[in-house]
Design a protein around this motif. Sequence first.
Motif, PDB file in Angstrom:
ATOM      1  N   LYS A   1       0.820  -1.223   0.000  1.00 32.83           N
ATOM      2  CA  LYS A   1       0.000   0.000   0.000  1.00 32.83           C
ATOM      3  C   LYS A   1       0.850   1.268   0.000  1.00 32.83           C
ATOM      4  N   ASP A   2       1.951   1.222   0.756  1.00 33.38           N
ATOM      5  CA  ASP A   2       2.752   2.451   0.900  1.00 33.38           C
ATOM      6  C   ASP A   2       4.179   2.254   0.406  1.00 33.38           C
ATOM      7  N   VAL A   3       4.299   1.616  -0.767  1.00 30.85           N
ATOM      8  CA  VAL A   3       5.624   1.301  -1.298  1.00 30.85           C
ATOM      9  C   VAL A   3       6.447   2.553  -1.594  1.00 30.85           C
ATOM     10  N   SER A   4       5.771   3.651  -1.944  1.00 32.46           N
ATOM     11  CA  SER A   4       6.522   4.871  -2.290  1.00 32.46           C
ATOM     12  C   SER A   4       6.745   5.797  -1.090  1.00 32.46           C
ATOM     13  N   PHE A   5       6.408   5.332   0.108  1.00 31.27           N
ATOM     14  CA  PHE A   5       6.624   6.170   1.302  1.00 31.27           C
ATOM     15  C   PHE A   5       8.070   6.049   1.790  1.00 31.27           C
ATOM     16  N   ALA A   6       9.013   6.221   0.864  1.00 30.63           N
ATOM     17  CA  ALA A   6      10.422   5.984   1.214  1.00 30.63           C
ATOM     18  C   ALA A   6      10.909   6.959   2.281  1.00 30.63           C
ATOM     19  N   GLU A   7      10.471   8.224   2.189  1.00 32.44           N
ATOM     20  CA  GLU A   7      10.926   9.216   3.180  1.00 32.44           C
ATOM     21  C   GLU A   7      10.474   8.825   4.586  1.00 32.44           C
ATOM     22  N   ALA A   8       9.245   8.269   4.693  1.00 25.96           N
ATOM     23  CA  ALA A   8       8.738   7.865   6.013  1.00 25.96           C
ATOM     24  C   ALA A   8       9.581   6.715   6.561  1.00 25.96           C
ATOM     25  N   ARG A   9       9.918   5.758   5.686  1.00 23.03           N
ATOM     26  CA  ARG A   9      10.753   4.637   6.141  1.00 23.03           C
ATOM     27  C   ARG A   9      12.143   5.138   6.533  1.00 23.03           C
ATOM     28  N   ARG A  10      12.669   6.068   5.743  1.00 19.41           N
ATOM     29  CA  ARG A  10      13.994   6.638   6.073  1.00 19.41           C
ATOM     30  C   ARG A  10      13.974   7.287   7.449  1.00 19.41           C
ATOM     31  N   ASP A  11      12.961   8.111   7.710  1.00 21.10           N
ATOM     32  CA  ASP A  11      12.899   8.812   8.995  1.00 21.10           C
ATOM     33  C   ASP A  11      12.637   7.854  10.156  1.00 21.10           C
ATOM     34  N   ALA A  12      11.886   6.777   9.893  1.00 23.51           N
ATOM     35  CA  ALA A  12      11.646   5.775  10.940  1.00 23.51           C
ATOM     36  C   ALA A  12      12.960   5.080  11.311  1.00 23.51           C
ATOM     37  N   VAL A  13      13.773   4.776  10.294  1.00 25.46           N
ATOM     38  CA  VAL A  13      15.075   4.133  10.544  1.00 25.46           C
ATOM     39  C   VAL A  13      15.992   5.077  11.325  1.00 25.46           C
ATOM     40  N   ARG A  14      15.990   6.371  10.941  1.00 24.99           N
ATOM     41  CA  ARG A  14      16.801   7.360  11.675  1.00 24.99           C
ATOM     42  C   ARG A  14      16.356   7.429  13.136  1.00 24.99           C
ATOM     43  N   ALA A  15      15.029   7.492  13.317  1.00 26.17           N
ATOM     44  CA  ALA A  15      14.475   7.629  14.672  1.00 26.17           C
ATOM     45  C   ALA A  15      14.802   6.403  15.521  1.00 26.17           C
ATOM     46  N   LEU A  16      14.804   5.238  14.880  1.00 30.24           N
ATOM     47  CA  LEU A  16      15.114   3.999  15.584  1.00 30.24           C
ATOM     48  C   LEU A  16      16.480   4.108  16.264  1.00 30.24           C
ATOM     49  N   ALA A  17      17.475   4.591  15.507  1.00 29.42           N
ATOM     50  CA  ALA A  17      18.819   4.742  16.073  1.00 29.42           C
ATOM     51  C   ALA A  17      18.847   5.836  17.138  1.00 29.42           C
ATOM     52  N   GLN A  18      18.176   6.973  16.874  1.00 28.03           N
ATOM     53  CA  GLN A  18      18.184   8.075  17.845  1.00 28.03           C
ATOM     54  C   GLN A  18      17.595   7.632  19.181  1.00 28.03           C
TER      55      GLN A  18
END
Length: 1195
Positions: A810-827
């Motif tokens: 459904k949200d295959v093009s939500f790359a920016e959201a996945r990127r920010d989720a990965v960043r937040a995971l580390a933070q």
Amino acid sequence: MALAETENGCNGGDGGGEPDVIAQASVLGGFSESAETRALIASLPEVHGDIVTRESATQRFLVIMNRYQEQPHLLDPHLEWMLNMILDLVRSEKSPPLLVHLGFKFLYIISKVRGYKVFMQLFPHEVANVQPVLDLLSRQDPKDTEIWETRYMLLLWLSMTCLIPFDLSRLDGHLESDGGQAREPIMDRILAIAKSYLTVTDSSRDAASVLVSKFMTRPDVKQKRLGDFLDWSLTTISQANDQSMGDIVVLDGALQSLAQLFKHGKRDDLLQYAPTVLQCLEQKRISESSQATLRKLGVKLIQRLGLTFLKPRLAKWRYQRGNRSLAANLSVSQSTSTVAAVTPDIEMQDQEEDYDIPEEVENVIEQLLVGLKDKETIVRWSAAKGIGRVTGRLPKELADEVVGSVLDCFSFQETDNAWHGGCLALAELGRRGLLLPSRLPDVVPLILKSLTYEEKRGACSVGSNVRDAACYVCWSFARAYEPTELEPFVTQIASALLITAVFDRNVNCRRAASAAFQENVGRQGTFPHGIDIVTAADYFAVGNLNNCYLTISVYIASFPEYTNAMIDHLVAMKINHWDGVIRELATKALHNLTPQAPDYMATTVLPQLLPMAMGIDLHGRHGAILACAEVTHALYKLGTQTDRPVLDFISSECVDALKNIHQTLLDRKQYRGFGGELMRPAMCTLIEKMSVSKMPFKDDPIITGWQWLIDDSLKTLHLMSSGVRDGIKDAAVSALAALCEEYYQTQPGQADSQMQDVLVSQYIAGLKSPEMLTRCGSALALGCLPRFMIHSKLQQILQGLQQARIVSQKDVSFAEARRDAVRALAQVCVKAGVCAHGSPDSVLCSENAAEVYGALLDSMNDYTTDSRGDVGSWVREAAMTSLVDVTMVVVSSAPELLSPDLVKCMMRCLAQQAAEKIDRYRAHAGNVFLRLLHSTEPAVPHIPHRQELLSIFPDETTTSLNWNAPSQAFPYITQLLRLPQYQYHTLLGLTVSVGGITESTVHFSSQSLFSHLKGIQHNSAALGQFGDTLLSIFKDHLRNDRVSVPFLKMLDQLLANSCFEIFTTQENHQFCVDLLALCKEIRKSKDISKLRSCIAVFCGLIQFQGEVRKKVLSQLLMLLCHSFPVIRKTTASQMYEMLLTYDDVIDPEVLDDVMTLLSDTNWESDIATVRTHRNQLCDWLGVPRPQVVAKSPVQ
């Protein structure tokens, strides 16, 4: 102007070593190419015949001469021998026309660099030269565009020969020629040539006007021909129409010749014609022409007419500076005994001014004043020089009226053109001593206004030329007046120049102001702290806008004379500037300047800013809010150094006003629409700075308002225009972090549980929003929460973020959201900290570490693409960064959490990314890989093949290896293929590089791969292992086009380069059998590019022996009857090339027949026809004919 003056002045101490070297390197000591030039000119007879050698010689001569564009005087000692060498070639009867034209081309290049006025004087101008030059010029074709340089130089030479002191009629001899026809007198011939070349379209027209000025001013010619020539010129001007190109050229020539004539001719000869010429110009209305060059020539001619009407004498009332020596001004002794300006005696003035001024002069001055307001700079500049020249011959009262008229240009009803022209005229008047010191109190305020003149036009502004010209005025005043005359204005001029030098948006204006300030420091010697400032704000230092606003301004403001003026300028002119970059820099500059004047900032500036922060002007409001935030924060930082709370500086009224800004904007609905896009980030910055400054708003209702603004900004990002989204998002996240830190702790390290529950649950819910940007904002908000807000909520947050980074249909093009989720995971993990046996709800521990690492490693395989391209690369980059951040924290606190399998998986994934095709992500992966490998305090445990890796990547590679460059990266990366643990993943990464489309990446990656394979050619075990890895990759990614298409391309290259030669010696080698089975699967595809690559691979597989060869031929013959005509055609051509390459594949007896059939058949015709030919091939090749079967569904 700025550059020239800076080079003559100091070189600034802070400009850095390199720019100084550059500046000095351009200063030449002499004409060093003398010998080469001599050889080049001497070689012209040999090289002129061939176009290549001719062009080469011309180009080399151009390069040599152009070096002296800025110091042409260095050529002076050499001009004569160069001219003589070339003229010898030109005058030689043996020289063919091509050589003559080449010689004149060289002469033109010299005259262009040295200037025709100096160079033409060297031409021989004896009586004997007149006739040959005239004859040579008569033979030229004015329409030949290739040799215009010849005509140009001949006209200049003829101009010089016109200076012979004999009557031209003496050269005519007997005008009766042998044939009885009358020959034309030389005077008439020269005049005819001049007139004809005044109407041509090339540069010869300019040379013809020089010829007219020299020729028509001869005593014999002016008696006989001057009146006729002026009649011809005026008739030409009257009849020409300035709308057609042909007539514009004619007008240009006529006006140029008249201007030169009135410049060089004697006043007594021309005065009688001047009124007529002026009247003709008025009737023609040249000043209203649409052509800038014509208007400029009109102004030029009018000023020359004005000078003709006035007697050629210098006004005795001029102000003359007694001493212009720089050294004298700077010496202390000189300052005590300044040479007084020469003030003429009043009686002398009366005697001098006792003559009538013709009434036409008023008309001339009026037209020059109109020229000052022209829309083109060249016209304004010419008019300014004309004003200066004409005023220098007027009586004092009339000259003062002219100055008054010039000052009228500086009205706010006038355009920027008038202001610019006015500045140029004032500089010219000042330079000539025609602007008396008594006028300075009127002039200086106008110049100060001009230094900050800016007028908004749509989305940009005009006025940079006005500010630049105002700097020129200040520069000219420095040279024109005694220090005592300018002393009352020194503080104002110095402050204004420094403000322009540091805060002007335009780099040319900053440099011009810096040069003008430097000139004043040197000439006047009265500018406060001049030498120190000139050193800090030199030509190179003011080139960088950030450096000016944030560094140089602080240094200059440390001198009390300038502090308040700079602050006032920023508040009045820059925080409401139309350019957002300038507004933001201005507010940061105010932050940096606060320590220089804290009380002034708190008591004067802040109360000025607060009304603007709630004003009606959008830009002013934006700048003022940011400025309030920066100034408050600067005062807080100052207070912490002296243990004073911020409220000691800021009054309670200001604190209340700061608190009320949000509510005011909300009530006025100013967070909506376009204005809201500026207000939201500005208010978020204010919230952040108020929080950091520990303003006493705890439990105040305003905190709820601020929290609403942050949340609303993050929720409504999708409603903002794309250019501002990132700015709003970053500002809101920074504000949230500061707000939580200051106002949501009940006691140190203890969160307000209610707010904690509300915020965490709200942002976790936001991660599931259908709006991608809301997901981004929510993820970053979770990532920025302080540790006490995460405490006891960690598991909940990690689960939410892990869910958000999963790719779903459904949200295959939500790359920016996945990127920010990965960043937040580390933070979140870094802030929570690591404890092996801690609670999974509070720290990263043995229970949740595997999940976190699993999520990050999984994200490194995000290869999603959409219309923007490989958007998954953003996620992979974030995952790599997050991986190293988390690993460093884990290694320093609880290395036991890192299992050998986990580290192996992590290093393999990084090796794969470091071998891929996109330079940026390859570089990032390589740097992360090396950072983990070389980490020593503490070291990352369980890295597979650590010692081998350290030998491949020694310590120095961390700084010396440029991963961005394929030529450097791939030779290192391919060495990992030797290590079994890394072979699969490295080869997988290399596959997309070798089979890619970027030429440099393909070249260097394939080169490195082939060199690796060459090294293991005779090691059957290593090659076998490589082959197995290759097959594993193919098998695993058979249905993945991202890998399978480049894999086939790579395979084609490997087979074509005989990389598996030892396998071909064995019949039915297993590698080939397995490869063929996999390729059969690809043959069923409907993708043209895949099928083409597959055909190439089949053709490569033909080199393997045994039964497998028959199977390969069978596959190729099936493709000859493929349903796509283009595939049939490609297969036929590839098979033809294959049989040429591998001639042992089929029986030599049928080889010619097979080749002929493959090449002559039209394989794009219908299937039935094609199948007959194909079956024939099957019979010849001994391959069973394929049977047509019922179609089955194809995947």
